[in-house]
Design an enzyme around this catalytic site. Structure first.
Site, PDB file in Angstrom:
ATOM      1  N   ASP A 110       1.589 -11.362   6.913  1.00  0.00           N
ATOM      2  CA  ASP A 110       2.075 -10.536   5.799  1.00  0.00           C
ATOM      3  C   ASP A 110       3.453  -9.968   6.111  1.00  0.00           C
ATOM      4  O   ASP A 110       4.097  -9.394   5.228  1.00  0.00           O
ATOM      5  CB  ASP A 110       1.092  -9.398   5.485  1.00  0.00           C
ATOM      6  CG  ASP A 110       0.762  -8.568   6.710  1.00  0.00           C
ATOM      7  OD1 ASP A 110       0.309  -9.146   7.712  1.00  0.00           O
ATOM      8  OD2 ASP A 110       0.966  -7.345   6.674  1.00  0.00           O
ATOM      9  N   GLY A 166       0.806  -1.215   0.000  1.00  0.00           N
ATOM     10  CA  GLY A 166       0.000   0.000   0.000  1.00  0.00           C
ATOM     11  C   GLY A 166       0.839   1.265   0.000  1.00  0.00           C
ATOM     12  O   GLY A 166       0.325   2.370  -0.195  1.00  0.00           O
ATOM     13  N   ARG A 184       5.760 -13.199   0.883  1.00  0.00           N
ATOM     14  CA  ARG A 184       5.382 -13.380   2.285  1.00  0.00           C
ATOM     15  C   ARG A 184       4.477 -14.594   2.424  1.00  0.00           C
ATOM     16  O   ARG A 184       3.892 -15.046   1.426  1.00  0.00           O
ATOM     17  CB  ARG A 184       4.625 -12.128   2.764  1.00  0.00           C
ATOM     18  CG  ARG A 184       5.417 -10.841   2.554  1.00  0.00           C
ATOM     19  CD  ARG A 184       4.491  -9.677   2.190  1.00  0.00           C
ATOM     20  NE  ARG A 184       5.267  -8.510   1.748  1.00  0.00           N
ATOM     21  CZ  ARG A 184       5.727  -7.562   2.552  1.00  0.00           C
ATOM     22  NH1 ARG A 184       5.450  -7.612   3.828  1.00  0.00           N
ATOM     23  NH2 ARG A 184       6.437  -6.565   2.082  1.00  0.00           N
TER      24      ARG A 184
END
Ligand code: AMP
Ligand code: MG
Length: 491
Positions: free
Chosen positions: A249, A89, A180
């Site tokens: 994550d 993000g 991840r």
């Protein structure tokens, strides 16, 4: 235009693995620092990176011709709750570089502007957390613990708005990869088995090429990730590191420590230590980390089930067998590390009890984790220096009882006293990035544009085992009024 020599492979995966976009330019890029050693390892010219042209790239104001920037898609369990879509993000993978050692690494800008995965975020990073990640990741590298690295930090000349307006910055991060556990979960939760398989194949090529030759390559991949996570978390415990946000994550399948947020090092030994302000229940407390790492790789195993066997029951059995490897692997790395910390080269069954006895005495007596072990190195060579270790315990006699048993045990171990001391000083750091000094260094940089304390601290913690005169201040634990009890991720 500055050349990175990018050689990209992740972009060959299908479009649903990422979003392709350029970084968002910033008002006024300013160089904080280039990590010259890391630049050279990557075959990059540090001077070119520090030039106006280089800084423009590091700030996201220019994109090198051979870069192909993408925001990676991933999901993840955050504090135990699943988010089907997280993704980069506020970061962009500029591209991959094959370093002088032949290893492929990602070069990522963190804080480079919004992406399709930003949700309500601004895609930016504040200077404080950027410097924190820079400092702590380089300290981890100094300990010899697998970690992403910091290649550069630049300021943006633009504020970011958190609780207050803060100076903005971009970190250039180098990683073995940015895959991840949550990347596997992203596709698994969409029942996109083809993507899970493509990702697994890609991960094997990148991180576990030997798995290709195994009878079951996907099983071997899973075993590889489990082994790396187990070893990594043991290494964290051995230096008193608390990651703070061990969400899936933030678990890299490469086995590198990644995503430094409210991470911190423990001063006085207490297994329950938690610093992160958002970890209200202590899910990610110091001593919970092995259990959480196991929980995280269990989520990976779930995501990989369709690859392990055609029948679910059979796949679950295989997953369980792989996961059963975590405990012994962790235990071997942790106990082995603790043995070295107290100066033992040989192994005896009772060592665990001996070490546990020391740790519980340390806990009961608020002994500083780092200094106790560091001072034990001198005491191992010369009992006349026992007073140094004793002083770490609120009740110094708590040490004496243990030291007698320890010396008896040392008597059955090999090596001269001086060899033992050197071996212990090579595993017990003199310096860790102590929270109160980290905060002080970040505060000087953020509030007063004074990078002196940050630079000084970086020089100390990147050579943590070399005790140097004049650095006593960095070795000392905080005084009661200097103690930092809470750290913030600052996202
Ligand atoms: P983290 O807690 O830093 O691992 O981030 C968790 C998720 O939130 C990731 O998907 C990040 O990309 C995203 N994120 C964190 N901070 C921001 C931000 N300032 N703007 C947009 N996304 C963010
Ligand atoms: Mg993260």
């Amino acid at each position: 235009m500055i050349a990175f020599g990018f050689n990209n492979t992740y972009t060959r995966l299908p479009d649903r693995f990422y979003a392709r976009l350029a970084p968002t330019p910033v008002a006024k890029p300013g160089l904080v620092r280039i990590n010259e050693a890391v630049a050279r390892e990557l075959g990059l010219d540090p001077d070119a990176l520090a030039s106006p042209e280089g800084i423009a790239v590091l700030a996201g104001n220019a994109v090198p011709a051979d870069a192909d920037p993408i925001a990676l898609a991933y999901a993840g369990h955050q504090f135990g709750y699943f988010s089907p879509q997280l993704g980069d993000g506020r970061a962009l993978l500029l591209g991959e570089v094959v370093g002088r050692d032949g290893a492929r690494r990602d070069i990522q800008l963190k804080g480079s502007g919004p992406t399709p995965f930003s949700r309500n975020g601004d895609g930016r990073a504040a200077l404080g957390p950027v410097l924190r990640e820079y400092l702590i990741s380089e300290a981890m590298a100094g300990f010899g613990i697998p970690t992403t690295r910091a290649l550069a930090a630049v300021t943006t000349g633009q504020p970011v708005y958190r609780e207050t307006a803060l100076p903005g910055a971009v970190l250039t991060r180098v990683a073995a990869s940015h895959i991840r556990v949550g990347t596997f979960q992203y596709f698994a939760s969409q029942q996109d088995e083809e993507a899970v398989r493509l990702l697994a194949d890609y991960t094997i090529d990148r991180h576990d090429p030997a798995a290709r030759q195994a009878a079951s390559p996907y099983r071997a991949l899973l075993e590889g990730v489990i082994a790396r996570q187990a070893t990594l978390v043991a290494q964290w415990l051995l230096v008193g590191f608390i990651h703070g946000v061990m969400n899936t994550d933030n678990a890299a399948v490469s086995g590198e420590t990644i995503d430094y947020g409210p991470c911190a090092f423990m001063d006085a030994y207490d297994p329950r230590t938690v610093f992160s302000s958002i970890d209200e229940l202590g899910r990610y407390a110091y001593a919970n980390q092995p259990g959480i790492a196991h929980w995280n790789v269990t989520r990976l195993a779930e995501a990989m089930l369709p690859l392990l066997a055609p029948e679910t029951d059979a796949a679950v059995e295989i997953a369980k067998e792989c996961l059963a490897g975590f405990g012994p692997r962790f235990e071997a790395a942790y106990l082995g590390g603790l043995r070295r910390k107290i100066g033992l080269q040989s192994a005896e069954d009772e060592d665990r009890a001996l070490i546990q006895d020391l740790l519980s005495r340390m806990k009961d007596n608020a002994a500083d984790f780092t200094l106790t072990f560091r001072k034990l190195a001198a005491a191992a060579a010369d009992p006349a220096t026992d007073s140094g270790v004793r002083a770490e315990f609120t009740d110094p006699s708590a040490y004496d009882g243990w030291a007698t048993a320890w010396r008896t045990r040392l008597g059955r171990d090999a090596g001269t006293a001086e060899e033992r001391r050197a071996a212990m000083e090579a595993v017990n750091p003199a310096y860790i990035p102590r929270n109160h000094l980290v905060e002080e260094a970040l505060e000087a940089a953020v509030s007063h544009q004074d990078y002196g304390p940050f630079e000084a601290m970086l020089a100390v913690v990147t050579r943590p085992f070399e005790e140097r005169p004049g650095l006593e201040r960095y070795a000392k634990p905080p005084l009661p009024d200097q103690r930092v009890l809470r750290t913030f991720c600052g996202t």
